[in-house]
Scaffold this motif. Structure first.
Motif, PDB file in Angstrom:
ATOM      1  N   HIS A   1      -8.183   8.145  -9.130  1.00 56.46           N
ATOM      2  CA  HIS A   1      -7.966   7.901  -7.703  1.00 56.46           C
ATOM      3  C   HIS A   1      -6.494   7.921  -7.299  1.00 56.46           C
ATOM      4  O   HIS A   1      -6.177   7.815  -6.114  1.00 56.46           O
TER       5      HIS A   1
ATOM      6  N   GLN B   1      -6.033  12.466  -8.184  1.00 62.30           N
ATOM      7  CA  GLN B   1      -6.298  12.744  -6.773  1.00 62.30           C
ATOM      8  C   GLN B   1      -5.107  13.414  -6.079  1.00 62.30           C
ATOM      9  O   GLN B   1      -5.264  14.416  -5.375  1.00 62.30           O
TER      10      GLN B   1
ATOM     11  N   LEU C   1     -15.382   6.929  -8.746  1.00 60.07           N
ATOM     12  CA  LEU C   1     -16.481   7.617  -8.058  1.00 60.07           C
ATOM     13  C   LEU C   1     -16.074   8.131  -6.684  1.00 60.07           C
ATOM     14  O   LEU C   1     -16.388   9.263  -6.320  1.00 60.07           O
ATOM     15  N   PHE C   2     -15.356   7.316  -5.920  1.00 57.53           N
ATOM     16  CA  PHE C   2     -14.929   7.768  -4.603  1.00 57.53           C
ATOM     17  C   PHE C   2     -13.924   8.914  -4.703  1.00 57.53           C
ATOM     18  O   PHE C   2     -13.927   9.829  -3.876  1.00 57.53           O
TER      19      PHE C   2
ATOM     20  N   LEU D   1     -13.866  11.209  -7.111  1.00 56.95           N
ATOM     21  CA  LEU D   1     -14.632  12.405  -7.457  1.00 56.95           C
ATOM     22  C   LEU D   1     -15.355  12.971  -6.242  1.00 56.95           C
ATOM     23  O   LEU D   1     -15.411  14.189  -6.048  1.00 56.95           O
ATOM     24  N   GLN D   2     -15.884  12.089  -5.396  1.00 55.78           N
ATOM     25  CA  GLN D   2     -16.529  12.547  -4.158  1.00 55.78           C
ATOM     26  C   GLN D   2     -15.515  13.241  -3.247  1.00 55.78           C
ATOM     27  O   GLN D   2     -15.800  14.276  -2.657  1.00 55.78           O
ATOM     28  N   ARG D   3     -14.347  12.655  -3.130  1.00 53.00           N
ATOM     29  CA  ARG D   3     -13.308  13.248  -2.278  1.00 53.00           C
ATOM     30  C   ARG D   3     -12.938  14.638  -2.782  1.00 53.00           C
ATOM     31  O   ARG D   3     -12.731  15.565  -1.992  1.00 53.00           O
TER      32      ARG D   3
ATOM     33  N   GLN E   1     -14.787  16.820  -4.336  1.00 53.15           N
ATOM     34  CA  GLN E   1     -15.833  17.765  -3.953  1.00 53.15           C
ATOM     35  C   GLN E   1     -15.720  18.132  -2.475  1.00 53.15           C
ATOM     36  O   GLN E   1     -15.820  19.301  -2.111  1.00 53.15           O
ATOM     37  N   HIS E   2     -15.520  17.136  -1.629  1.00 55.83           N
ATOM     38  CA  HIS E   2     -15.403  17.382  -0.195  1.00 55.83           C
ATOM     39  C   HIS E   2     -14.145  18.173   0.153  1.00 55.83           C
ATOM     40  O   HIS E   2     -14.104  18.857   1.178  1.00 55.83           O
TER      41      HIS E   2
ATOM     42  N   LEU F   1     -24.673   7.336  -9.531  1.00 55.59           N
ATOM     43  CA  LEU F   1     -24.869   8.417  -8.546  1.00 55.59           C
ATOM     44  C   LEU F   1     -25.924   8.066  -7.536  1.00 55.59           C
ATOM     45  O   LEU F   1     -26.800   7.331  -7.682  1.00 55.59           O
TER      46      LEU F   1
END
Length: 166
Positions: free
Chosen positions: A81, A85, A114-115, A117-119, A121-122, A166
């Motif tokens: 993160h 990131q 986790l947040f 990794l989501q960022r 992808q987006h 997930l």
């Protein structure tokens, strides 16, 4: 994340002769890369205080590799993160195709990881796993280094802590 995924990915760079660039966050105060990771094949190791690994000397190294034709960067390491990131953001801004090895990244908290990794992808980065990226790199069981890569991933991997969340 465990050391298993990092070690496997670093060993694959040796087997496949893929340039490994390492940055170390403030090694004077935080220490250098642990010897268990064995980064002796790294084409460069740069100390840094900036969170992103996109430093002028790293950019120069990327430009010098493959006659400046590096378009894909695979990232793995600690503090998903923060350092990973900010590196993802900087590399995407420079139009690199960024692949983040999810099971090769960690953070102090699973939520931060986790947040992040989501960022990624987006934002347009590819979030993948160590096994998936290694098999993508060889592409075929007929690849001359396939057996060596298969040996790296054959060992049962420990739980990465990602699936349950997930």
């Amino acid at each position: 994340m465990s050391m298993f995924f990092l070690t496997c990915t670093v060993q694959a760079t040796k087997v496949l002769d893929i340039p490994l660039i390492v940055t170390e966050q403030y090694p004077k105060g935080l220490g250098s890369t642990v010897p268990e990771l064995d980064i002796n094949n790294a084409v460069a190791v740069f100390p840094k205080t900036k969170f992103s690994m996109v430093l002028p000397e790293v950019e120069e190294k990327l430009k010098s590799l493959c006659s400046g034709n590096v378009r894909h960067v695979v990232l793995f390491g600690i503090e998903t993160h923060v350092c990973i990131q900010q590196t993802v953001i900087d590399l995407l801004d420079r139009t690199y195709e960024v692949h983040v090895v999810a099971d090769g990244c960690s953070s102090r908290s699973q939520m931060d990881r986790l947040f992040a990794l989501q960022r990624f992808q987006h934002s347009g980065a590819t979030v993948t796993t160590s096994e998936a990226v290694l098999l993508q790199l060889v592409g075929d069981k007929e690849h001359p280094k396939f057996k060596e890569i298969q040996g790296l991933i054959k060992t049962s991997a420990p739980d990465s802590g990602l699936v349950a969340n997930l």
